[in-house]
Motif scaffolding. Structure first.
Motif, PDB file in Angstrom:
ATOM      1  N   ALA A  18    -130.518  35.019  47.828  1.00 48.51           N
ATOM      2  CA  ALA A  18    -129.772  34.716  46.595  1.00 48.51           C
ATOM      3  C   ALA A  18    -130.233  35.556  45.409  1.00 48.51           C
ATOM      4  O   ALA A  18    -130.806  35.049  44.454  1.00 48.51           O
ATOM      5  CB  ALA A  18    -129.874  33.219  46.277  1.00 48.51           C
ATOM      6  N   ASP A  19    -129.961  36.866  45.454  1.00 51.00           N
ATOM      7  CA  ASP A  19    -130.191  37.669  44.250  1.00 51.00           C
ATOM      8  C   ASP A  19    -129.053  37.411  43.258  1.00 51.00           C
ATOM      9  O   ASP A  19    -128.132  36.638  43.526  1.00 51.00           O
ATOM     10  CB  ASP A  19    -130.342  39.154  44.607  1.00 51.00           C
ATOM     11  N   ARG A  20    -129.121  38.042  42.106  1.00 47.09           N
ATOM     12  CA  ARG A  20    -128.176  37.716  41.034  1.00 47.09           C
ATOM     13  C   ARG A  20    -126.738  38.073  41.375  1.00 47.09           C
ATOM     14  O   ARG A  20    -125.800  37.543  40.761  1.00 47.09           O
ATOM     15  CB  ARG A  20    -128.588  38.403  39.733  1.00 47.09           C
ATOM     16  N   SER A  21    -126.534  38.950  42.339  1.00 44.51           N
ATOM     17  CA  SER A  21    -125.159  39.304  42.690  1.00 44.51           C
ATOM     18  C   SER A  21    -124.394  38.116  43.267  1.00 44.51           C
ATOM     19  O   SER A  21    -123.165  38.107  43.241  1.00 44.51           O
ATOM     20  CB  SER A  21    -125.139  40.473  43.674  1.00 44.51           C
ATOM     21  N   VAL A  22    -125.111  37.109  43.769  1.00 45.45           N
ATOM     22  CA  VAL A  22    -124.424  35.908  44.234  1.00 45.45           C
ATOM     23  C   VAL A  22    -123.743  35.210  43.059  1.00 45.45           C
ATOM     24  O   VAL A  22    -122.640  34.683  43.176  1.00 45.45           O
ATOM     25  CB  VAL A  22    -125.412  34.953  44.942  1.00 45.45           C
ATOM     26  N   LEU A  23    -124.401  35.257  41.900  1.00 41.68           N
ATOM     27  CA  LEU A  23    -123.822  34.656  40.690  1.00 41.68           C
ATOM     28  C   LEU A  23    -122.785  35.571  40.052  1.00 41.68           C
ATOM     29  O   LEU A  23    -121.689  35.123  39.686  1.00 41.68           O
ATOM     30  CB  LEU A  23    -124.929  34.354  39.681  1.00 41.68           C
ATOM     31  N   THR A  24    -123.111  36.856  39.929  1.00 39.82           N
ATOM     32  CA  THR A  24    -122.259  37.759  39.163  1.00 39.82           C
ATOM     33  C   THR A  24    -121.072  38.301  39.953  1.00 39.82           C
ATOM     34  O   THR A  24    -120.025  38.591  39.368  1.00 39.82           O
ATOM     35  CB  THR A  24    -123.093  38.944  38.644  1.00 39.82           C
ATOM     36  N   HIS A  25    -121.208  38.459  41.261  1.00 38.38           N
ATOM     37  CA  HIS A  25    -120.138  39.031  42.069  1.00 38.38           C
ATOM     38  C   HIS A  25    -119.520  38.045  43.055  1.00 38.38           C
ATOM     39  O   HIS A  25    -118.297  37.945  43.163  1.00 38.38           O
ATOM     40  CB  HIS A  25    -120.655  40.247  42.852  1.00 38.38           C
ATOM     41  N   ALA A  26    -120.389  37.319  43.786  1.00 36.06           N
ATOM     42  CA  ALA A  26    -119.855  36.423  44.814  1.00 36.06           C
ATOM     43  C   ALA A  26    -119.136  35.227  44.211  1.00 36.06           C
ATOM     44  O   ALA A  26    -118.030  34.881  44.649  1.00 36.06           O
ATOM     45  CB  ALA A  26    -120.984  35.957  45.732  1.00 36.06           C
ATOM     46  N   LEU A  27    -119.736  34.586  43.224  1.00 33.11           N
ATOM     47  CA  LEU A  27    -119.152  33.358  42.685  1.00 33.11           C
ATOM     48  C   LEU A  27    -117.740  33.568  42.141  1.00 33.11           C
ATOM     49  O   LEU A  27    -116.834  32.781  42.464  1.00 33.11           O
ATOM     50  CB  LEU A  27    -120.064  32.764  41.613  1.00 33.11           C
ATOM     51  N   PRO A  28    -117.482  34.606  41.327  1.00 33.39           N
ATOM     52  CA  PRO A  28    -116.099  34.793  40.861  1.00 33.39           C
ATOM     53  C   PRO A  28    -115.108  35.016  41.995  1.00 33.39           C
ATOM     54  O   PRO A  28    -113.982  34.499  41.959  1.00 33.39           O
ATOM     55  CB  PRO A  28    -116.203  36.030  39.958  1.00 33.39           C
TER      56      PRO A  28
END
Length: 363
Positions: A140-150
């Motif tokens: 769970a690096d930040r791309s999960v929040l910034t890219h995956a979630l949207p």
């Protein structure tokens, strides 16, 4: 990890592969060449990931997926997969456009389910719907929040993120990225005189955990440069993910190779992360992903004591729609940059079966 491991071989089934595989044509020339030479795109800093990829370049890997997709047995595997549970294990999202195409594919071909739905099926002993797919992320690096979630939210697809608790709220890099950087910048350790940097991570993962930690310390004090910082998720980010439909699970405190840890360390790694996540989330996590993807019976005992209901492997397999052992649920390894055609062969189980037939490793 990148998900998180000592190299684990996928052994050949004693009764041989499914008979339709024997009728497959030989792989393309590029794929055969890749098999002879080995290596792969995740060999250095990213070789911590348990992503199961054919050897060679990304282009060669996807080329293999292309011809497998048009193999005459693909419809048979797709039909069989409809009666199985596919749990997809990603790490970060590096290609948001291709990742979005993969999610669109899931909406058309599968039935995305949540972690809660899997838990309900296990609790009530009722199989999940046909073509059920659960999306998960390890580390769970930040791309999960910034890219995956949207991307997930736009398509109303639930997911689960397994986090390394000691990195939450820090700017520390993942230890495997740090080790690679340090070794490439003059870092030395007595136990790591292994020549090419690509051999560093396998050597570290094969060590007993105290030796791994000591070697990392030696790399830090001897390297010419410090590794760049890496912004990690915060406790507030975990709440945002959960509120957005991404459940949060336990991936230990520091992502060690549990098989190389003593009993006390196995317990501390799981319970420490469990306590931190419970504090941040206001509720205890119920799902765990084994670092490096391999099952550890001592870890399973601790999970049972803590009330965990689900545990996930990284064995590149489909599983039953009603898991027979909820603390050992199979997962398929995928990457956000995998072409949709190769994605189809992974989702159907054909690519994993082909790899087992060839005796290829999970690396």
């Amino acid at each position: 990890m990148p998900q998180s491991q000592s190299t684990t071989s996928i052994s050949r089934a004693p009764t041989g592969p499914p008979s339709p595989l024997r009728a497959l044509p030989p792989p393309a020339a590029g794929a055969r060449e890749a098999d002879r030479h080995g290596g792969g795109p995740h060999a250095g800093a990213d070789s911590n990931r348990m992503t199961v990829l054919p050897s060679g370049t990304a282009e060669q890997q996807d080329a293999r997926g292309e011809w497998l997709r048009f193999a005459p047995v693909q419809p048979l595997f797709r039909a069989r997969a409809a009666q199985r549970l596919a749990v997809l294990a990603y790490h970060g999202v590096t290609d948001h456009r291709t990742f979005g195409a993969q999610l669109d594919r899931l909406r058309r071909l599968a039935t995305p389910v949540s972690l809660g739905a899997v838990l309900k099926a296990v609790t009530e002993r009722r199989p999940l719907p046909p073509r059920s797919v659960l999306v998960t992320f390890d580390d769970a690096d930040r791309s999960v929040l910034t890219h995956a979630l949207p991307a997930l939210d736009a398509r109303r697809i639930p997911a689960t993120a397994f986090v390394i608790s000691e990195l939450i709220g820090t700017e520390r890099p993942f230890w495997w990225h740090e080790a690679d950087f340090l070794a490439r910048n003059g870092g030395r350790a007595r136990s790591l005189d292994c020549g090419h940097p690509s051999q560093l991570l396998p050597r570290l993962k094969a060590m007993p955990d105290p030796d791994r930690r000591r070697s990392l310390h030696e790399l830090r004090v001897s390297a010419d440069r410090r590794p760049p910082s890496q912004e990690q998720l915060t406790p507030e980010d975990l709440l945002a993910l959960r509120d957005g439909g991404v459940a949060i699970g336990n991936h230990t405190q520091g992502h060690p190779c549990l098989g190389r840890c003593d009993d006390a360390t196995v317990r501390a790694e799981i319970t420490g992360a469990h306590e931190a996540l419970t504090r941040w989330l206001g509720e205890a996590p119920t799902a765990f992903a084994y670092p490096d993807g391999g099952h550890d019976p001592r870890a399973e005992t601790v999970l049972q004591e803590l009330g965990y209901r689900l545990g996930f492997l990284s064995d590149h397999r489909l599983g039953p729609r009603l898991p027979s052992n909820p603390l050992q649920i199979s997962r398929l390894q995928v990457d956000s940059s995998t072409t949709t055609r190769r994605f189809d062969t992974i989702l159907s189980g054909l690519e994993p079966a082909y790899r087992r037939w060839r005796g290829q490793a999970v690396a």
